[in-house]
Design a protein around this motif. Sequence first.
Motif, PDB file in Angstrom:
ATOM      1  N   LEU A   1       0.822  -1.210   0.000  1.00 58.96           N
ATOM      2  CA  LEU A   1       0.000   0.000   0.000  1.00 58.96           C
ATOM      3  C   LEU A   1       0.853   1.256   0.000  1.00 58.96           C
ATOM      4  CD1 LEU A   1      -2.862  -0.809   2.544  1.00 58.96           C
ATOM      5  CD2 LEU A   1      -3.058  -0.602   0.060  1.00 58.96           C
ATOM      6  N   THR A   2       0.392   2.258  -0.719  1.00 57.02           N
ATOM      7  CA  THR A   2       1.053   3.550  -0.707  1.00 57.02           C
ATOM      8  C   THR A   2       0.817   4.262   0.622  1.00 57.02           C
ATOM      9  OG1 THR A   2       1.266   5.650  -1.923  1.00 57.02           O
ATOM     10  CG2 THR A   2      -0.952   4.739  -1.683  1.00 57.02           C
ATOM     11  N   ASP A   3       1.668   5.215   0.932  1.00 58.15           N
ATOM     12  CA  ASP A   3       1.451   6.077   2.090  1.00 58.15           C
ATOM     13  C   ASP A   3       0.463   7.188   1.722  1.00 58.15           C
ATOM     14  OD1 ASP A   3       3.201   4.776   3.863  1.00 58.15           O
ATOM     15  OD2 ASP A   3       4.929   5.831   3.018  1.00 58.15           O
ATOM     16  N   PRO A   4      -0.165   7.834   2.721  1.00 56.22           N
ATOM     17  CA  PRO A   4      -1.044   8.973   2.425  1.00 56.22           C
ATOM     18  C   PRO A   4      -0.308  10.048   1.633  1.00 56.22           C
ATOM     19  CG  PRO A   4      -1.337   8.262   4.687  1.00 56.22           C
ATOM     20  CD  PRO A   4      -0.156   7.494   4.157  1.00 56.22           C
ATOM     21  N   VAL A   5      -1.009  10.671   0.698  1.00 56.11           N
ATOM     22  CA  VAL A   5      -0.422  11.689  -0.177  1.00 56.11           C
ATOM     23  C   VAL A   5      -1.376  12.867  -0.285  1.00 56.11           C
ATOM     24  CG1 VAL A   5       0.440  12.207  -2.492  1.00 56.11           C
ATOM     25  CG2 VAL A   5       0.800   9.936  -1.527  1.00 56.11           C
ATOM     26  N   SER A   6      -0.857  14.074  -0.148  1.00 54.76           N
ATOM     27  CA  SER A   6      -1.608  15.304  -0.391  1.00 54.76           C
ATOM     28  C   SER A   6      -2.900  15.401   0.420  1.00 54.76           C
ATOM     29  CB  SER A   6      -1.930  15.437  -1.894  1.00 54.76           C
ATOM     30  OG  SER A   6      -0.756  15.485  -2.655  1.00 54.76           O
ATOM     31  N   GLY A   7      -2.900  14.821   1.632  1.00 55.61           N
ATOM     32  CA  GLY A   7      -4.061  14.925   2.502  1.00 55.61           C
ATOM     33  C   GLY A   7      -5.113  13.864   2.293  1.00 55.61           C
ATOM     34  N   TYR A   8      -4.788  12.824   1.558  1.00 53.80           N
ATOM     35  CA  TYR A   8      -5.723  11.706   1.400  1.00 53.80           C
ATOM     36  C   TYR A   8      -5.080  10.450   1.949  1.00 53.80           C
ATOM     37  CZ  TYR A   8      -9.248   8.587  -0.444  1.00 53.80           C
ATOM     38  OH  TYR A   8     -10.264   7.667  -0.542  1.00 53.80           O
TER      39      TYR A   8
END
Length: 215
Positions: free
Chosen positions: A98-105
């Motif tokens: 899984l990706t980490d949170p990005v740009s507040g999502y």
Amino acid sequence: MDVVGALFVCGVIAGPLFVLVFLIEGTMTPDYDPLRYPVSSLALGPFGWTQTLNFIVVGLLTLAFAVGLVRLRGARQKVGGTLVGIWGVGLIGAGAFLTDPVSGYPPGTPPTPVEATTSGTLHDLFSVAAFFALGAACFVLAGGKGWRWAIYSVLSGATFLGAFFVAGIGFGQTEPFVEVAGLWQRVCVLIGWTWLTMLALRLLPEERRRASSLV
């Protein structure tokens, strides 16, 4: 249809399936802005399993297509097929980690980059390797099919990598690209998948003619 032809069909299916799934999921995910957020962030939403499965299934289809390319005669096809295979492996890796949170999502996470997790780091490594491999494949497989295909492939590779770069600096919170980073990534993805689908569509009738001549 012979085995290689079936592998090329996998290449025809992969791109449209990937794009269709993330477009549908993006419209169904609350608080998700496709202009701002990456496709990978859909895996963090309420229907996250759909995007994870999308990465893995399409990655396997792409690997199958890559096997078909490698089985063709010629060094260019084998190198290009290997690069397409790396794209496929990268998609599978992006789904597995899984990706980490990005740009507040997702909502509630800070807009600035958070401390990277192991999963997020591996996701990024697989993704970056995959994008560069597909961009390189556009150049490697540009020759041998006429000047129109060569020009199209070179332009696809250049714009694909250019859009990937702009999206990357946007996800890194560089203004004024933050609000449109997701848009640039989608431009990148559409260019890359369109080229790969067109490649498969060009190869499929050639393989059918070859298989028919052997009967």
